[in-house]
Design a protein around this motif. Sequence first.
Motif, PDB file in Angstrom:
ATOM      1  N   SER A  40      -5.260   0.076   3.772  1.00  0.00           N
ATOM      2  CA  SER A  40      -5.285   0.228   2.329  1.00  0.00           C
ATOM      3  C   SER A  40      -4.867  -1.095   1.697  1.00  0.00           C
ATOM      4  O   SER A  40      -4.084  -1.854   2.271  1.00  0.00           O
ATOM      5  CB  SER A  40      -4.322   1.335   1.888  1.00  0.00           C
ATOM      6  OG  SER A  40      -2.988   0.995   2.191  1.00  0.00           O
ATOM      7  N   PHE A  41      -5.426  -1.379   0.535  1.00  0.00           N
ATOM      8  CA  PHE A  41      -4.993  -2.580  -0.178  1.00  0.00           C
ATOM      9  C   PHE A  41      -5.121  -2.354  -1.671  1.00  0.00           C
ATOM     10  O   PHE A  41      -5.855  -1.475  -2.138  1.00  0.00           O
ATOM     11  CB  PHE A  41      -5.782  -3.817   0.256  1.00  0.00           C
ATOM     12  CG  PHE A  41      -7.276  -3.724   0.031  1.00  0.00           C
ATOM     13  CD1 PHE A  41      -7.834  -3.987  -1.211  1.00  0.00           C
ATOM     14  CD2 PHE A  41      -8.121  -3.385   1.072  1.00  0.00           C
ATOM     15  CE1 PHE A  41      -9.199  -3.910  -1.415  1.00  0.00           C
ATOM     16  CE2 PHE A  41      -9.496  -3.299   0.886  1.00  0.00           C
ATOM     17  CZ  PHE A  41     -10.035  -3.563  -0.359  1.00  0.00           C
ATOM     18  N   LYS A  42      -4.377  -3.151  -2.437  1.00  0.00           N
ATOM     19  CA  LYS A  42      -4.390  -3.060  -3.889  1.00  0.00           C
ATOM     20  C   LYS A  42      -4.326  -4.453  -4.491  1.00  0.00           C
ATOM     21  O   LYS A  42      -3.743  -5.369  -3.910  1.00  0.00           O
ATOM     22  CB  LYS A  42      -3.187  -2.246  -4.381  1.00  0.00           C
ATOM     23  CG  LYS A  42      -3.201  -0.773  -4.007  1.00  0.00           C
ATOM     24  CD  LYS A  42      -1.966  -0.072  -4.573  1.00  0.00           C
ATOM     25  CE  LYS A  42      -1.963   1.406  -4.214  1.00  0.00           C
ATOM     26  NZ  LYS A  42      -0.745   2.099  -4.740  1.00  0.00           N
ATOM     27  N   PHE A  43      -4.939  -4.590  -5.657  1.00  0.00           N
ATOM     28  CA  PHE A  43      -4.774  -5.759  -6.501  1.00  0.00           C
ATOM     29  C   PHE A  43      -4.213  -5.244  -7.821  1.00  0.00           C
ATOM     30  O   PHE A  43      -4.905  -4.537  -8.569  1.00  0.00           O
ATOM     31  CB  PHE A  43      -6.114  -6.467  -6.722  1.00  0.00           C
ATOM     32  CG  PHE A  43      -6.675  -7.102  -5.482  1.00  0.00           C
ATOM     33  CD1 PHE A  43      -6.419  -8.435  -5.192  1.00  0.00           C
ATOM     34  CD2 PHE A  43      -7.463  -6.367  -4.601  1.00  0.00           C
ATOM     35  CE1 PHE A  43      -6.943  -9.027  -4.051  1.00  0.00           C
ATOM     36  CE2 PHE A  43      -7.991  -6.953  -3.456  1.00  0.00           C
ATOM     37  CZ  PHE A  43      -7.729  -8.287  -3.177  1.00  0.00           C
ATOM     38  N   GLU A  44      -2.960  -5.583  -8.116  1.00  0.00           N
ATOM     39  CA  GLU A  44      -2.272  -4.984  -9.251  1.00  0.00           C
ATOM     40  C   GLU A  44      -1.677  -6.046 -10.161  1.00  0.00           C
ATOM     41  O   GLU A  44      -1.123  -7.050  -9.696  1.00  0.00           O
ATOM     42  CB  GLU A  44      -1.147  -4.069  -8.768  1.00  0.00           C
ATOM     43  CG  GLU A  44      -1.601  -2.898  -7.908  1.00  0.00           C
ATOM     44  CD  GLU A  44      -0.420  -2.114  -7.377  1.00  0.00           C
ATOM     45  OE1 GLU A  44      -0.207  -0.985  -7.868  1.00  0.00           O
ATOM     46  OE2 GLU A  44       0.286  -2.641  -6.494  1.00  0.00           O
ATOM     47  N   LYS A  45      -1.750  -5.785 -11.445  1.00  0.00           N
ATOM     48  CA  LYS A  45      -1.124  -6.654 -12.433  1.00  0.00           C
ATOM     49  C   LYS A  45       0.385  -6.658 -12.209  1.00  0.00           C
ATOM     50  O   LYS A  45       0.996  -5.607 -12.043  1.00  0.00           O
ATOM     51  CB  LYS A  45      -1.448  -6.155 -13.834  1.00  0.00           C
ATOM     52  CG  LYS A  45      -0.974  -7.076 -14.957  1.00  0.00           C
ATOM     53  CD  LYS A  45      -1.488  -6.597 -16.299  1.00  0.00           C
ATOM     54  CE  LYS A  45      -1.120  -7.573 -17.412  1.00  0.00           C
ATOM     55  NZ  LYS A  45      -1.657  -7.139 -18.729  1.00  0.00           N
ATOM     56  N   GLY A  46       0.947  -7.838 -12.167  1.00  0.00           N
ATOM     57  CA  GLY A  46       2.382  -7.952 -11.967  1.00  0.00           C
ATOM     58  C   GLY A  46       2.805  -7.988 -10.518  1.00  0.00           C
ATOM     59  O   GLY A  46       3.945  -8.327 -10.204  1.00  0.00           O
ATOM     60  N   THR A  47       1.885  -7.626  -9.602  1.00  0.00           N
ATOM     61  CA  THR A  47       2.209  -7.609  -8.178  1.00  0.00           C
ATOM     62  C   THR A  47       1.288  -8.522  -7.389  1.00  0.00           C
ATOM     63  O   THR A  47       1.721  -9.232  -6.473  1.00  0.00           O
ATOM     64  CB  THR A  47       2.102  -6.180  -7.609  1.00  0.00           C
ATOM     65  OG1 THR A  47       2.990  -5.330  -8.333  1.00  0.00           O
ATOM     66  CG2 THR A  47       2.468  -6.155  -6.137  1.00  0.00           C
ATOM     67  N   GLY A  48       0.010  -8.504  -7.722  1.00  0.00           N
ATOM     68  CA  GLY A  48      -0.972  -9.276  -6.968  1.00  0.00           C
ATOM     69  C   GLY A  48      -1.578  -8.451  -5.856  1.00  0.00           C
ATOM     70  O   GLY A  48      -1.863  -7.261  -6.025  1.00  0.00           O
ATOM     71  N   PHE A  49      -1.749  -9.053  -4.707  1.00  0.00           N
ATOM     72  CA  PHE A  49      -2.416  -8.411  -3.583  1.00  0.00           C
ATOM     73  C   PHE A  49      -1.401  -7.808  -2.636  1.00  0.00           C
ATOM     74  O   PHE A  49      -0.408  -8.441  -2.265  1.00  0.00           O
ATOM     75  CB  PHE A  49      -3.270  -9.449  -2.837  1.00  0.00           C
ATOM     76  CG  PHE A  49      -3.870  -8.940  -1.553  1.00  0.00           C
ATOM     77  CD1 PHE A  49      -4.773  -7.886  -1.550  1.00  0.00           C
ATOM     78  CD2 PHE A  49      -3.525  -9.526  -0.337  1.00  0.00           C
ATOM     79  CE1 PHE A  49      -5.329  -7.423  -0.359  1.00  0.00           C
ATOM     80  CE2 PHE A  49      -4.078  -9.081   0.856  1.00  0.00           C
ATOM     81  CZ  PHE A  49      -4.984  -8.025   0.835  1.00  0.00           C
ATOM     82  N   SER A  50      -1.654  -6.575  -2.214  1.00  0.00           N
ATOM     83  CA  SER A  50      -0.839  -5.943  -1.179  1.00  0.00           C
ATOM     84  C   SER A  50      -1.757  -5.278  -0.169  1.00  0.00           C
ATOM     85  O   SER A  50      -2.776  -4.690  -0.527  1.00  0.00           O
ATOM     86  CB  SER A  50       0.132  -4.925  -1.763  1.00  0.00           C
ATOM     87  OG  SER A  50      -0.549  -3.892  -2.447  1.00  0.00           O
ATOM     88  N   LEU A  51      -1.388  -5.394   1.108  1.00  0.00           N
ATOM     89  CA  LEU A  51      -2.135  -4.797   2.211  1.00  0.00           C
ATOM     90  C   LEU A  51      -1.212  -3.830   2.932  1.00  0.00           C
ATOM     91  O   LEU A  51      -0.116  -4.205   3.352  1.00  0.00           O
ATOM     92  CB  LEU A  51      -2.628  -5.877   3.172  1.00  0.00           C
ATOM     93  CG  LEU A  51      -3.409  -5.405   4.395  1.00  0.00           C
ATOM     94  CD1 LEU A  51      -4.753  -4.818   3.997  1.00  0.00           C
ATOM     95  CD2 LEU A  51      -3.600  -6.555   5.393  1.00  0.00           C
ATOM     96  N   ASN A  52      -1.657  -2.587   3.034  1.00  0.00           N
ATOM     97  CA  ASN A  52      -0.839  -1.541   3.679  1.00  0.00           C
ATOM     98  C   ASN A  52       0.565  -1.481   3.083  1.00  0.00           C
ATOM     99  O   ASN A  52       1.558  -1.290   3.786  1.00  0.00           O
ATOM    100  CB  ASN A  52      -0.761  -1.774   5.194  1.00  0.00           C
ATOM    101  CG  ASN A  52      -2.123  -1.751   5.849  1.00  0.00           C
ATOM    102  OD1 ASN A  52      -3.026  -1.060   5.390  1.00  0.00           O
ATOM    103  ND2 ASN A  52      -2.285  -2.523   6.916  1.00  0.00           N
ATOM    104  N   GLY A  53       0.632  -1.672   1.755  1.00  0.00           N
ATOM    105  CA  GLY A  53       1.898  -1.555   1.049  1.00  0.00           C
ATOM    106  C   GLY A  53       2.754  -2.799   1.039  1.00  0.00           C
ATOM    107  O   GLY A  53       3.821  -2.814   0.413  1.00  0.00           O
TER     108      GLY A  53
END
Length: 571
Positions: free
Chosen positions: A59-72
């Motif tokens: 799982s991955f996310k691109f979030e405002k204020g955090t940036g890129f995360s992979l597997n949390g």
Amino acid sequence: MVATTSTTLANGLTFEQNLTVPQPRLWSPETPVLYTASSKLYAGKALKDAYKTTFGIRSFKFEKGTGFSLNGQVRKFKGVCNHHDLGPLGAAINTAALRRQLTLLKDLGCDAIRTSHNMPAPELVALCDEMGLMLMVESFDEWKAPKVKNGYSQYFDEWAEKDLVNMVHHYRNNASVIMWSIGNEVPDQSNANGPIIAKRLQDIVHREDPTRPVTMGLDRFDDDFKYGIAGVLDIPGFNYKPHRYAEALAKLPQGFLLGSETASTVSSREVYKFPVVKAKQQQYSDNQSSSYDLEACSWSQTPDEEFAAQDDTPNVMGEFVWTGFDYLGEPTPYDEKWPSHSSYFGILDLAGMPKDRYYLYRARWNTAKPTLHILPHWTWPGREGQTTPVFAYTNYPSAELFVNGKSQGRQTKGPSDQPQSRYRLMWNDVKYAPGSIKVVAYDAQGKAAATEEVRTAGAPHHIKLVADRTALMADGKDLAFITARVEDAQGNLCPDATQSLSFAVSGTGSFRAIANGDATNLESFQKPQMRAFQGQLVAIVQAGGKAGAMQVKASGTGLQAGSVTLQTKAR
């Protein structure tokens, strides 16, 4: 976890899928765990077709204020851009050569590749799945506005959607693919149609794969905001704009950005120029660039400038360096000076030998292993008493330099207005004297942790062969890359050696290609001889179809021959 599904199709055929995932584990660059889905097509009880799909779970996310995360886990991309060619092997795909490239990149600490600027070979994507490298899969280098007379722009209206859909369909099951790129440095950034085209292409990608975001390489910063294309993209990617990251983030609604193409520092392996100064578009009479890693192009930067911008600007999600390897063509800054015909941008040269810059990136990117590398070489007849700066690339915080046993003082990395002082240790006033230079690195507690020493070389004496692998598959395809070093009698590399070396291969293999990493070298890649460049070159040998031993011998005038034996093994 075991799952089986069976579906009866409209034509009466039955489609069956079997999926077995024992104790599911997440795919990541550190643990590239893969699974296989088996699909079968039946007519009644008769099996008509079968297909296996390899996949990973992550799982991955691109979030405002955090940036890129992979597997949390939040992380930054430590990526490189790569052209498709394999140096002396040319453009035809070769899985063994690709695996070697990825192995070298992994040791560097690289965790991502941008396929610049084209759809990648399936073999590359499969290897990235297996070995754990994230991918930005890129489509176009040109939209409607042309860069060149016979470019893709003349086909864009008819083929853009077809080609984009084909790319996404082909690779959307691959775990390594993290994002899609819809273009690179397209001139359409500078007109009102640019954002419209970008949204259309991005919508096509979202339609075919709603699980991954879309980016592109933007290089026209002011126009990117004037016409609005930067605000359209899921991930705004900027090429060579570290000095404007803060400005961009203040304007971007996404709240993050990516260094989609960075650095473009130029250097020739083991070539050093004096005086040592930071320069752009610097040219020399020998068509080489200095390996002090302070020379860049008019549009680009040194690695340290990008490092500083990444560290000082929150929500910059990492970088993709131009380039991982030197490649055929684009010999900037010698584009119009024959005989330069391959690039100088690579962290590794055309033969796959690391340049000094490799260790500057490794010190930053590979946190799992210690790095200590010193430059330049220490064989400078005629420079006695002249200023010859010494640099150390290390992930230790400080180090002390000794010249012929005499301390030149300890240097410590830390905050500085000059980016280079933050990421490399430099002794700029060293005077050359034959003998040795030694660097002792100290850990955070001030204890000596590592040592590296370079000695002045004597006369060339022998050839030493070092193979990247000593066991190959006897499949007629597998390759070994053999580095030939011209050394003195004590085993020191002779950096000014230019002898022509000849290779003979016998037994269960054959000669395949050769390269020395010199962008000006016009000798054939296909003939089993070539002059050494800065004392080294790489010969490539290929396994035959039978198990046994392969002997490789290298000879040169006035040198003791070198040899190495490899084993070829049946599956």
